[in-house]
Write a protein that holds these residues in place. Structure first.
Motif, mmCIF file in Angstrom:
data_model
loop_
_atom_site.group_PDB
_atom_site.id
_atom_site.type_symbol
_atom_site.label_atom_id
_atom_site.label_comp_id
_atom_site.label_asym_id
_atom_site.label_seq_id
_atom_site.Cartn_x
_atom_site.Cartn_y
_atom_site.Cartn_z
ATOM 1 N N ALA A 188 1.388 9.357 12.575
ATOM 2 C CA ALA A 188 0.694 8.335 13.367
ATOM 3 C C ALA A 188 -0.054 7.364 12.464
ATOM 4 C CB ALA A 188 -0.262 9.002 14.353
ATOM 5 N N LEU A 189 -0.684 7.878 11.425
ATOM 6 C CA LEU A 189 -1.401 7.011 10.487
ATOM 7 C C LEU A 189 -0.428 6.120 9.718
ATOM 8 C CD1 LEU A 189 -4.039 9.560 9.195
ATOM 9 C CD2 LEU A 189 -4.426 7.644 10.775
ATOM 10 N N ARG A 190 0.716 6.672 9.312
ATOM 11 C CA ARG A 190 1.724 5.875 8.611
ATOM 12 C C ARG A 190 2.239 4.761 9.506
ATOM 13 N NH1 ARG A 190 6.240 4.188 8.272
ATOM 14 N NH2 ARG A 190 7.013 5.318 10.059
ATOM 15 N N SER A 191 2.517 5.073 10.772
ATOM 16 C CA SER A 191 3.011 4.058 11.716
ATOM 17 C C SER A 191 1.979 2.948 11.919
ATOM 18 C CB SER A 191 3.348 4.702 13.058
ATOM 19 O OG SER A 191 4.446 5.563 12.920
ATOM 20 N N ALA A 192 0.721 3.330 12.049
ATOM 21 C CA ALA A 192 -0.337 2.326 12.229
ATOM 22 C C ALA A 192 -0.455 1.443 10.989
ATOM 23 C CB ALA A 192 -1.661 3.014 12.536
ATOM 24 N N LEU A 193 -0.430 2.062 9.820
ATOM 25 C CA LEU A 193 -0.533 1.292 8.586
ATOM 26 C C LEU A 193 0.670 0.363 8.431
ATOM 27 C CD1 LEU A 193 -2.466 0.929 6.160
ATOM 28 C CD2 LEU A 193 -0.986 2.513 4.910
ATOM 29 N N ALA A 194 1.830 0.799 8.858
ATOM 30 C CA ALA A 194 3.034 -0.041 8.788
ATOM 31 C C ALA A 194 2.856 -1.318 9.601
ATOM 32 C CB ALA A 194 4.252 0.738 9.274
ATOM 33 N N GLU A 195 2.114 -1.245 10.691
ATOM 34 C CA GLU A 195 1.849 -2.432 11.504
ATOM 35 C C GLU A 195 0.732 -3.290 10.918
ATOM 36 O OE1 GLU A 195 1.592 -2.324 15.792
ATOM 37 O OE2 GLU A 195 2.339 -0.256 15.735
ATOM 38 N N HIS B 215 -7.857 19.350 0.746
ATOM 39 C CA HIS B 215 -7.265 18.149 0.143
ATOM 40 C C HIS B 215 -6.463 17.370 1.183
ATOM 41 C CE1 HIS B 215 -8.501 19.506 -3.795
ATOM 42 N NE2 HIS B 215 -7.935 20.682 -3.552
ATOM 43 N N ILE B 216 -5.781 18.083 2.046
ATOM 44 C CA ILE B 216 -5.000 17.428 3.102
ATOM 45 C C ILE B 216 -5.942 16.806 4.126
ATOM 46 C CG2 ILE B 216 -3.320 17.787 4.957
ATOM 47 C CD1 ILE B 216 -2.165 20.084 3.146
ATOM 48 N N HIS B 217 -6.975 17.544 4.489
ATOM 49 C CA HIS B 217 -7.957 17.014 5.437
ATOM 50 C C HIS B 217 -8.605 15.751 4.883
ATOM 51 C CE1 HIS B 217 -11.948 16.785 7.420
ATOM 52 N NE2 HIS B 217 -11.185 16.950 8.481
ATOM 53 N N ALA B 218 -8.973 15.752 3.614
ATOM 54 C CA ALA B 218 -9.583 14.572 2.997
ATOM 55 C C ALA B 218 -8.615 13.385 3.025
ATOM 56 C CB ALA B 218 -10.013 14.883 1.563
ATOM 57 N N TRP B 219 -7.332 13.655 2.781
ATOM 58 C CA TRP B 219 -6.319 12.590 2.823
ATOM 59 C C TRP B 219 -6.250 11.989 4.228
ATOM 60 C CZ3 TRP B 219 -1.943 11.723 5.686
ATOM 61 C CH2 TRP B 219 -1.120 10.688 5.249
ATOM 62 N N VAL B 220 -6.205 12.839 5.237
ATOM 63 C CA VAL B 220 -6.127 12.363 6.624
ATOM 64 C C VAL B 220 -7.354 11.512 6.963
ATOM 65 C CG1 VAL B 220 -6.191 13.087 9.057
ATOM 66 C CG2 VAL B 220 -4.607 14.190 7.464
ATOM 67 N N ASP C 199 -0.963 -3.052 7.630
ATOM 68 C CA ASP C 199 -1.001 -3.393 6.204
ATOM 69 C C ASP C 199 0.168 -2.713 5.492
ATOM 70 O OD1 ASP C 199 -1.727 -4.255 3.693
ATOM 71 O OD2 ASP C 199 -3.730 -3.351 3.724
ATOM 72 N N PRO C 200 1.395 -3.163 5.779
ATOM 73 C CA PRO C 200 2.575 -2.484 5.239
ATOM 74 C C PRO C 200 2.641 -2.452 3.720
ATOM 75 C CG PRO C 200 3.182 -4.561 6.296
ATOM 76 C CD PRO C 200 1.732 -4.328 6.595
ATOM 77 N N GLY C 201 1.936 -3.330 3.057
ATOM 78 C CA GLY C 201 1.922 -3.339 1.601
ATOM 79 C C GLY C 201 1.267 -2.099 0.994
ATOM 80 N N ARG C 202 0.575 -1.315 1.796
ATOM 81 C CA ARG C 202 -0.101 -0.121 1.290
ATOM 82 C C ARG C 202 0.661 1.165 1.589
ATOM 83 N NH1 ARG C 202 -6.488 -0.089 1.942
ATOM 84 N NH2 ARG C 202 -6.190 1.467 0.310
ATOM 85 N N LEU C 203 1.854 1.052 2.176
ATOM 86 C CA LEU C 203 2.615 2.260 2.526
ATOM 87 C C LEU C 203 2.976 3.102 1.304
ATOM 88 C CD1 LEU C 203 4.903 0.923 5.382
ATOM 89 C CD2 LEU C 203 3.030 2.588 5.582
ATOM 90 N N ALA C 204 3.346 2.470 0.215
ATOM 91 C CA ALA C 204 3.690 3.230 -0.998
ATOM 92 C C ALA C 204 2.464 3.965 -1.530
ATOM 93 C CB ALA C 204 4.275 2.313 -2.061
ATOM 94 N N GLU C 205 1.313 3.307 -1.518
ATOM 95 C CA GLU C 205 0.062 3.941 -1.945
ATOM 96 C C GLU C 205 -0.257 5.151 -1.063
ATOM 97 O OE1 GLU C 205 -4.729 2.884 -2.002
ATOM 98 O OE2 GLU C 205 -3.290 1.305 -1.488
ATOM 99 N N MET C 206 -0.058 4.978 0.224
ATOM 100 C CA MET C 206 -0.316 6.074 1.160
ATOM 101 C C MET C 206 0.611 7.254 0.873
ATOM 102 S SD MET C 206 0.159 6.123 5.280
ATOM 103 C CE MET C 206 -1.294 6.578 6.200
ATOM 104 N N GLU D 248 2.200 8.031 -1.913
ATOM 105 C CA GLU D 248 1.874 8.656 -3.198
ATOM 106 C C GLU D 248 0.631 9.539 -3.082
ATOM 107 O OE1 GLU D 248 0.620 7.431 -7.738
ATOM 108 O OE2 GLU D 248 1.696 5.965 -6.530
ATOM 109 N N SER D 249 -0.385 9.035 -2.386
ATOM 110 C CA SER D 249 -1.608 9.829 -2.254
ATOM 111 C C SER D 249 -1.375 11.044 -1.361
ATOM 112 C CB SER D 249 -2.771 8.973 -1.739
ATOM 113 O OG SER D 249 -2.565 8.568 -0.405
ATOM 114 N N LYS D 250 -0.471 10.922 -0.406
ATOM 115 C CA LYS D 250 -0.122 12.076 0.444
ATOM 116 C C LYS D 250 0.546 13.152 -0.410
ATOM 117 C CE LYS D 250 2.739 13.453 4.357
ATOM 118 N NZ LYS D 250 3.791 13.004 5.276
ATOM 119 N N ASP D 251 1.491 12.737 -1.232
ATOM 120 C CA ASP D 251 2.163 13.696 -2.120
ATOM 121 C C ASP D 251 1.147 14.390 -3.025
ATOM 122 O OD1 ASP D 251 4.579 12.959 -0.993
ATOM 123 O OD2 ASP D 251 5.185 11.694 -2.688
#
Length: 115
Positions: free
Chosen positions: A19-26, A54-59, A28-35, A37-40
């Motif tokens: 859901a966060l990825r989909s929202a960011l795609a709408e 670590h996952i909770h902090a990412w979310v 600020d799509p330029g930050r999807l790669a950053e998102m 990478e930080s998720k990984d």
């Protein structure tokens, strides 16, 4: 400077990676790669340490970023503060003030998504 679709207004998404990825795609799509990478990185740290914090902090971080982007008031203030932090000399007192403003905006966004 990244291109952002300022006219988009979306509801606050659920705090799930997709859901966060989909929202960011709408918003600020330029930050999807950053998102991604930080998720990984967050998932790798969680696997290495056995700590899902670590996952909770990412979310929470990305929910806060999305909150800033989806709210015109926060987005406008953030862009102004970012501009100053990127253009002023670090010895200029206005630079420190702008940096403090960016942190305050993120704190405000975080408080909103943690309600």
């Amino acid at each position: 400077m990244r291109e952002v679709r300022l006219s988009v207004s979306i509801p606050r998404p659920p705090k799930t990676p997709e859901a966060l990825r989909s929202a960011l795609a709408e918003l600020d799509p330029g930050r999807l790669a950053e998102m991604a990478e930080s998720k990984d990185d967050a998932f790798a740290l969680a696997a290495q340490t056995g700590n899902i914090g670590h996952i909770h902090a990412w979310v929470i971080w990305w929910a806060s970023v999305v909150e800033v982007e989806r709210r015109t008031d926060l987005r406008t203030r953030m862009r102004q503060a970012e501009h100053l932090t990127n253009t002023l000399d670090h010895n200029d007192p206005r630079w420190q003030s702008a940096l403090s403003q960016t942190l305050a905006i993120m704190d405000e966004a975080k408080a909103a998504v943690e309600e």
